[in-house]
Scaffold this motif. Structure first.
Motif, mmCIF file in Angstrom:
data_model
loop_
_atom_site.group_PDB
_atom_site.id
_atom_site.type_symbol
_atom_site.label_atom_id
_atom_site.label_comp_id
_atom_site.label_asym_id
_atom_site.label_seq_id
_atom_site.Cartn_x
_atom_site.Cartn_y
_atom_site.Cartn_z
ATOM 1 N N GLU A 1 1.185 9.401 -5.593
ATOM 2 C CA GLU A 1 1.529 10.783 -5.252
ATOM 3 C C GLU A 1 2.526 11.361 -6.262
ATOM 4 O O GLU A 1 2.435 12.537 -6.623
ATOM 5 N N ASN A 2 3.445 10.541 -6.731
ATOM 6 C CA ASN A 2 4.406 10.964 -7.743
ATOM 7 C C ASN A 2 3.698 11.319 -9.050
ATOM 8 O O ASN A 2 3.998 12.341 -9.683
ATOM 9 N N TYR B 1 0.836 -1.200 0.000
ATOM 10 C CA TYR B 1 0.000 0.000 0.000
ATOM 11 C C TYR B 1 0.874 1.255 0.000
ATOM 12 O O TYR B 1 0.643 2.175 -0.783
ATOM 13 N N ASN B 2 1.873 1.278 0.871
ATOM 14 C CA ASN B 2 2.750 2.448 0.955
ATOM 15 C C ASN B 2 3.468 2.699 -0.372
ATOM 16 O O ASN B 2 3.618 3.840 -0.807
ATOM 17 N N GLN B 3 3.918 1.629 -1.007
ATOM 18 C CA GLN B 3 4.602 1.749 -2.288
ATOM 19 C C GLN B 3 3.659 2.306 -3.357
ATOM 20 O O GLN B 3 4.023 3.227 -4.107
ATOM 21 N N MET B 4 2.450 1.779 -3.434
ATOM 22 C CA MET B 4 1.482 2.252 -4.423
ATOM 23 C C MET B 4 1.065 3.694 -4.145
ATOM 24 O O MET B 4 0.909 4.488 -5.072
ATOM 25 N N SER C 1 2.219 19.563 -12.219
ATOM 26 C CA SER C 1 3.254 20.459 -12.731
ATOM 27 C C SER C 1 3.035 20.806 -14.213
ATOM 28 O O SER C 1 3.565 21.781 -14.700
ATOM 29 N N VAL C 2 2.244 20.018 -14.931
ATOM 30 C CA VAL C 2 2.020 20.296 -16.346
ATOM 31 C C VAL C 2 0.610 20.806 -16.644
ATOM 32 O O VAL C 2 0.384 21.371 -17.707
ATOM 33 N N LEU C 3 -0.323 20.617 -15.728
ATOM 34 C CA LEU C 3 -1.684 21.090 -15.963
ATOM 35 C C LEU C 3 -1.777 22.582 -15.678
ATOM 36 O O LEU C 3 -1.156 23.088 -14.735
ATOM 37 N N PRO C 4 -2.548 23.304 -16.493
ATOM 38 C CA PRO C 4 -2.703 24.734 -16.241
ATOM 39 C C PRO C 4 -3.481 24.988 -14.945
ATOM 40 O O PRO C 4 -4.363 24.228 -14.587
#
Length: 76
Positions: A63-64, A55-58, A71-74
């Motif tokens: 989140e990444n 779960y933590n890994q997913m 960062s790319v969405l207006p």
């Protein structure tokens, strides 16, 4: 009892000539999702279907992805 994941099933179809439409598949999965996702995840952890580490890994991966999308969405 494991519940089938329609998004996973769609992506793993054996037809190699068809390229899955990720956007449509994701939107359909979200639209058809039923239940409380937090409760469902907690039940999967409690039953041992997934581990806390999985779960933590997913969650970290999700989140990444969100961070990259933001960062790319207006901005609105």
């Amino acid at each position: 009892m494991k519940m089938p994941n329609p998004l996973f099933n769609m992506l793993n179809k054996s037809n190699q000539n068809a390229r899955p439409n990720m956007e449509t598949a994701l939107l359909n999965h979200i639209k058809e999702f039923k239940g409380n996702p937090i409760e469902i995840l907690q039940n999967k952890i409690n039953s041992g279907e997934i581990s806390q580490d999985q779960y933590n890994q997913m969650r970290g991966m999700a989140e990444n992805i969100v961070s990259k999308m933001m960062s790319v969405l207006p901005r609105r």
